[in-house]
Design a protein around this motif. Sequence first.
Motif, PDB file in Angstrom:
ATOM      1  N   ASN A 102      43.838  -4.928  82.622  1.00  0.00           N
ATOM      2  CA  ASN A 102      44.984  -4.776  81.713  1.00  0.00           C
ATOM      3  C   ASN A 102      45.995  -5.877  82.028  1.00  0.00           C
ATOM      4  N   ASN A 103      45.696  -7.072  81.543  1.00  0.00           N
ATOM      5  CA  ASN A 103      46.488  -8.245  81.906  1.00  0.00           C
ATOM      6  C   ASN A 103      47.616  -8.559  80.919  1.00  0.00           C
ATOM      7  N   ALA A 104      47.466  -8.141  79.682  1.00  0.00           N
ATOM      8  CA  ALA A 104      48.440  -8.510  78.647  1.00  0.00           C
ATOM      9  C   ALA A 104      49.847  -8.030  79.001  1.00  0.00           C
ATOM     10  N   GLY A 149      50.784  -0.464  76.895  1.00  0.00           N
ATOM     11  CA  GLY A 149      49.544  -1.241  76.859  1.00  0.00           C
ATOM     12  C   GLY A 149      48.667  -0.979  78.071  1.00  0.00           C
ATOM     13  N   VAL A 150      49.297  -0.855  79.239  1.00  0.00           N
ATOM     14  CA  VAL A 150      48.560  -0.532  80.469  1.00  0.00           C
ATOM     15  C   VAL A 150      48.083   0.922  80.430  1.00  0.00           C
ATOM     16  N   ILE A 186      42.116  -2.361  86.610  1.00  0.00           N
ATOM     17  CA  ILE A 186      42.980  -3.320  87.300  1.00  0.00           C
ATOM     18  C   ILE A 186      44.061  -3.769  86.317  1.00  0.00           C
ATOM     19  N   SER A 187      45.315  -3.681  86.731  1.00  0.00           N
ATOM     20  CA  SER A 187      46.412  -3.979  85.801  1.00  0.00           C
ATOM     21  C   SER A 187      47.372  -5.012  86.379  1.00  0.00           C
ATOM     22  N   ALA A 188      48.034  -5.727  85.489  1.00  0.00           N
ATOM     23  CA  ALA A 188      49.000  -6.744  85.893  1.00  0.00           C
ATOM     24  C   ALA A 188      50.361  -6.110  86.139  1.00  0.00           C
ATOM     25  N   SER A 224      59.655  -2.365  83.743  1.00  0.00           N
ATOM     26  CA  SER A 224      58.325  -2.190  83.137  1.00  0.00           C
ATOM     27  C   SER A 224      57.220  -2.418  84.158  1.00  0.00           C
ATOM     28  N   LYS A 225      57.449  -3.323  85.104  1.00  0.00           N
ATOM     29  CA  LYS A 225      56.425  -3.610  86.106  1.00  0.00           C
ATOM     30  C   LYS A 225      56.433  -2.590  87.240  1.00  0.00           C
ATOM     31  N   PHE A 226      57.622  -2.031  87.549  1.00  0.00           N
ATOM     32  CA  PHE A 226      57.655  -0.889  88.464  1.00  0.00           C
ATOM     33  C   PHE A 226      56.833   0.252  87.858  1.00  0.00           C
ATOM     34  N   ALA A 227      56.933   0.416  86.546  1.00  0.00           N
ATOM     35  CA  ALA A 227      56.186   1.478  85.856  1.00  0.00           C
ATOM     36  C   ALA A 227      54.678   1.278  85.982  1.00  0.00           C
ATOM     37  N   VAL A 228      54.239   0.030  85.946  1.00  0.00           N
ATOM     38  CA  VAL A 228      52.803  -0.245  86.115  1.00  0.00           C
ATOM     39  C   VAL A 228      52.336   0.229  87.495  1.00  0.00           C
ATOM     40  N   ARG A 229      53.165   0.004  88.502  1.00  0.00           N
ATOM     41  CA  ARG A 229      52.807   0.481  89.843  1.00  0.00           C
ATOM     42  C   ARG A 229      52.724   2.001  89.880  1.00  0.00           C
ATOM     43  N   ALA A 230      53.643   2.671  89.194  1.00  0.00           N
ATOM     44  CA  ALA A 230      53.633   4.141  89.156  1.00  0.00           C
ATOM     45  C   ALA A 230      52.372   4.657  88.470  1.00  0.00           C
ATOM     46  N   LEU A 231      52.031   4.052  87.338  1.00  0.00           N
ATOM     47  CA  LEU A 231      50.815   4.457  86.622  1.00  0.00           C
ATOM     48  C   LEU A 231      49.577   4.210  87.477  1.00  0.00           C
ATOM     49  N   THR A 232      49.580   3.087  88.202  1.00  0.00           N
ATOM     50  CA  THR A 232      48.446   2.738  89.056  1.00  0.00           C
ATOM     51  C   THR A 232      48.251   3.781  90.158  1.00  0.00           C
ATOM     52  N   GLN A 233      49.337   4.169  90.807  1.00  0.00           N
ATOM     53  CA  GLN A 233      49.239   5.159  91.881  1.00  0.00           C
ATOM     54  C   GLN A 233      48.795   6.523  91.351  1.00  0.00           C
ATOM     55  N   SER A 234      49.399   6.943  90.242  1.00  0.00           N
ATOM     56  CA  SER A 234      49.061   8.258  89.679  1.00  0.00           C
ATOM     57  C   SER A 234      47.614   8.296  89.195  1.00  0.00           C
TER      58      SER A 234
END
Length: 260
Positions: A89-91, A117-118, A139-141, A159-169
């Motif tokens: 999920n790079n976009a 998008g992620v 794998i996400s950006a 928005s990028k802190f949110a990607v980390r949260a989604l990744t952990q969950s």
Amino acid sequence: MGTIDDKVILVTGAARGIGRAIALRLAQDGANIALVDMDAAGLEKVDKEIAAIGRKATIFQADVSNRDQVYAAVDHAEKELGGFDVIINNAGIASVQPIAQAQPEEVERLININIKGVLWGIQAAAAKFRARKQKGKIISAASIAGHEGFPLLGVYSASKFAVRALTQSAAKEYAADGITVNAYCPGVVGTDMWVEIDAKMAEITGAKIGETYDQYVNGIALGRAQTPEDVAGFVAYLAGPDADYMTGQAPIIDGGLVYR
């Protein structure tokens, strides 16, 4: 060939910059690539580059903020390439403004692309892995801005802190299915996105064009800006079997700028 021979890997934002570099590196390592972006001309160019490497590719135009289109892209990848093993999920898009001047439309756009998008990519890939009764990798950006908030990049950082949260969950939710979920956090990469960031910062702060970019680069311990290929090499590791025991992580790869 490498350790991901014949794996089917979908890359969003694949028409240029980091996404293009990731797609090419994974193809060089032996994977077949589903290229997803809104830029049709860019997709065609990368498709030809992958063909020149001797791997299969397929292209699919999609807006990652649209859930149905993301699911359709995953279905397309499976159908055209005969499987589905990894999603990248790079976009993503950048946004530069003081917090005081953040406007609803721009905030909404950032949330739709960088967060939703992620989220839709995680959902669609996990659903496909489960339907195929197989393990998989998501794998996400994220960004160094997902570990530290930067001035004039507050909403982008959020928005990028949110990607980390989604990744952990997601890592915790999908572990029992054998699905790993990780992110990568680049720093200052010499791409069109950073040209846009620099120009916008110059407009806001009065700095000369290139000055903000240089200021950030001068803070990098390894003494140079990051290339898309630097990022792609790390993503290739995450996509390969050496990272099988890793999940829920968002490591920084930035040449030594942000330390965690």
